[in-house]
Write a protein that holds these residues in place. Structure first.
Motif, PDB file in Angstrom:
ATOM      1  N   LYS A 140      -7.543 -14.594   1.801  1.00 21.79           N
ATOM      2  CA  LYS A 140      -7.341 -13.689   2.928  1.00 21.79           C
ATOM      3  C   LYS A 140      -6.245 -12.666   2.621  1.00 21.79           C
ATOM      4  N   GLU A 141      -5.172 -13.098   1.964  1.00 21.29           N
ATOM      5  CA  GLU A 141      -4.074 -12.179   1.649  1.00 21.29           C
ATOM      6  C   GLU A 141      -4.496 -11.142   0.616  1.00 21.29           C
ATOM      7  N   LEU A 142      -5.268 -11.557  -0.382  1.00 22.60           N
ATOM      8  CA  LEU A 142      -5.742 -10.608  -1.383  1.00 22.60           C
ATOM      9  C   LEU A 142      -6.710  -9.604  -0.765  1.00 22.60           C
ATOM     10  N   ALA A 143      -7.599 -10.075   0.096  1.00 23.62           N
ATOM     11  CA  ALA A 143      -8.544  -9.177   0.763  1.00 23.62           C
ATOM     12  C   ALA A 143      -7.803  -8.173   1.649  1.00 23.62           C
ATOM     13  N   ALA A 144      -6.764  -8.628   2.330  1.00 22.05           N
ATOM     14  CA  ALA A 144      -5.988  -7.723   3.180  1.00 22.05           C
ATOM     15  C   ALA A 144      -5.257  -6.684   2.330  1.00 22.05           C
ATOM     16  N   ALA A 145      -4.728  -7.095   1.173  1.00 16.93           N
ATOM     17  CA  ALA A 145      -4.036  -6.156   0.295  1.00 16.93           C
ATOM     18  C   ALA A 145      -4.989  -5.096  -0.238  1.00 16.93           C
TER      19      ALA A 145
ATOM     20  N   ALA B 294      -7.592  -3.964   1.202  1.00 15.96           N
ATOM     21  CA  ALA B 294      -7.846  -3.032   2.305  1.00 15.96           C
ATOM     22  C   ALA B 294      -6.666  -2.071   2.482  1.00 15.96           C
ATOM     23  N   ARG B 295      -5.436  -2.560   2.318  1.00 13.00           N
ATOM     24  CA  ARG B 295      -4.251  -1.696   2.439  1.00 13.00           C
ATOM     25  C   ARG B 295      -4.207  -0.655   1.332  1.00 13.00           C
ATOM     26  N   TRP B 296      -4.792  -0.981   0.196  1.00 12.21           N
ATOM     27  CA  TRP B 296      -4.811  -0.020  -0.909  1.00 12.21           C
ATOM     28  C   TRP B 296      -5.839   1.088  -0.714  1.00 12.21           C
ATOM     29  N   GLY B 297      -6.584   1.017   0.375  1.00 15.04           N
ATOM     30  CA  GLY B 297      -7.526   2.090   0.689  1.00 15.04           C
ATOM     31  C   GLY B 297      -8.941   1.844   0.223  1.00 15.04           C
ATOM     32  N   VAL B 298      -9.299   0.602  -0.008  1.00 14.26           N
ATOM     33  CA  VAL B 298     -10.657   0.277  -0.444  1.00 14.26           C
ATOM     34  C   VAL B 298     -11.503  -0.064   0.779  1.00 14.26           C
ATOM     35  N   PRO B 299     -12.641   0.620   0.988  1.00 18.37           N
ATOM     36  CA  PRO B 299     -13.526   0.286   2.119  1.00 18.37           C
ATOM     37  C   PRO B 299     -14.006  -1.160   2.020  1.00 18.37           C
TER      38      PRO B 299
ATOM     39  N   GLY C 163       0.791  -1.223   0.000  1.00 20.79           N
ATOM     40  CA  GLY C 163       0.000   0.000   0.000  1.00 20.79           C
ATOM     41  C   GLY C 163       0.819   1.266   0.000  1.00 20.79           C
ATOM     42  N   GLU C 164       2.152   1.146  -0.113  1.00 20.74           N
ATOM     43  CA  GLU C 164       3.012   2.324  -0.122  1.00 20.74           C
ATOM     44  C   GLU C 164       3.120   2.895  -1.537  1.00 20.74           C
TER      45      GLU C 164
ATOM     46  N   ASN D 195      -3.820 -17.849 -10.030  1.00 19.78           N
ATOM     47  CA  ASN D 195      -3.812 -17.731  -8.574  1.00 19.78           C
ATOM     48  C   ASN D 195      -4.600 -16.513  -8.098  1.00 19.78           C
ATOM     49  N   ILE D 196      -4.524 -15.419  -8.862  1.00 20.08           N
ATOM     50  CA  ILE D 196      -5.307 -14.233  -8.493  1.00 20.08           C
ATOM     51  C   ILE D 196      -6.792 -14.529  -8.676  1.00 20.08           C
ATOM     52  N   TYR D 197      -7.138 -15.212  -9.768  1.00 23.26           N
ATOM     53  CA  TYR D 197      -8.542 -15.559 -10.004  1.00 23.26           C
ATOM     54  C   TYR D 197      -9.082 -16.436  -8.880  1.00 23.26           C
ATOM     55  N   LEU D 198      -8.315 -17.463  -8.486  1.00 26.22           N
ATOM     56  CA  LEU D 198      -8.767 -18.368  -7.437  1.00 26.22           C
ATOM     57  C   LEU D 198      -8.843 -17.657  -6.078  1.00 26.22           C
ATOM     58  N   SER D 199      -7.973 -16.666  -5.875  1.00 26.11           N
ATOM     59  CA  SER D 199      -8.005 -15.905  -4.624  1.00 26.11           C
ATOM     60  C   SER D 199      -9.176 -14.933  -4.588  1.00 26.11           C
TER      61      SER D 199
END
Length: 210
Positions: free
Chosen positions: A137-142, A144-149, A11-12, A164-168
């Protein structure tokens, strides 16, 4: 030209990306986008709804009772639209709902709609290597770090499908994943936030930039 901040997996801010698309004039932009949206929704309709008229309903060949002397209203068929089980008056029949729109106008509407969402656009670095295996879980956390409510509807645009992104992403209810070559008006307008990678942004300019 519009400049966008590029964020990394954490998110930086790590740089900038530019977006330059030829869009419709301000006076006609809303009309062009609206026409494209109506076209997409209309073309998605199957148009297979069908009801039977009194001539198509089975039965009704014999007059239910004689014309006079019974005290009841005269009736010629038990398949009259006034009867239970009878035909339908002015009911739907199979039809084609499709709306035509010139290709150049469609692409103009798409570019206009995309650039109009620039305030809700989040550009990130390519993160396929951050997900060596599917991890929702990792994609959802990312995200959120990008600033998405958390409750926001998210449109994730990738340069091409990454397994892998599709399955996540498929188990995140408010997230839709599409490729940069499959943009459409409805998805661009209905999303609360649009997340795209820098590579996907370049792909969008390459494909739709004319």
């Amino acid at each position: 030209m519009v400049d966008c901040v590029v964020r990394d997996w954490q998110g930086e801010e790590v740089g900038n990306a530019s977006l330059e698309l030829r869009v419709a004039k301000e006076s006609s932009a809303s009309h062009v986008v609206h026409r494209a949206l109506v076209r997409q929704l209309a073309n998605a309709r199957q148009g297979t709804a069908s009801t039977k008229t009194r001539s198509e309903v089975r039965g009704g060949g014999r007059k239910p009772w004689r014309q006079k002397g019974t005290g009841r209203a005269r009736a010629g068929s038990n398949r009259s639209p006034l009867w239970r089980g009878g035909g339908v008056i002015f009911g739907p029949k199979p039809r084609d709902y499709s709306v035509k729109m010139n290709r150049k106008e469609r692409r103009l509407a798409l570019r206009t709609a995309f650039q109009s969402r620039i305030e809700d656009l989040i550009v990130v670095q390519d993160f396929a290597d951050q997900l060596p295996q599917p991890k929702t879980k990792e994609l959802a956390a990312a995200i959120a770090r990008w600033g998405v409510p958390q409750e926001a509807k998210v449109l994730l645009i990738l340069p091409e499908r990454a397994e892998n992104i599709y399955l996540s992403a498929r188990n995140i209810g408010n997230l839709k994943l599409i490729s940069a070559t499959n943009l459409n008006i409805f998805d661009l307008l209905v999303a609360d936030r649009i997340v795209t990678t820098a590579a996907a942004l370049e792909k969008i300019q390459e494909v739709y930039g004319d």
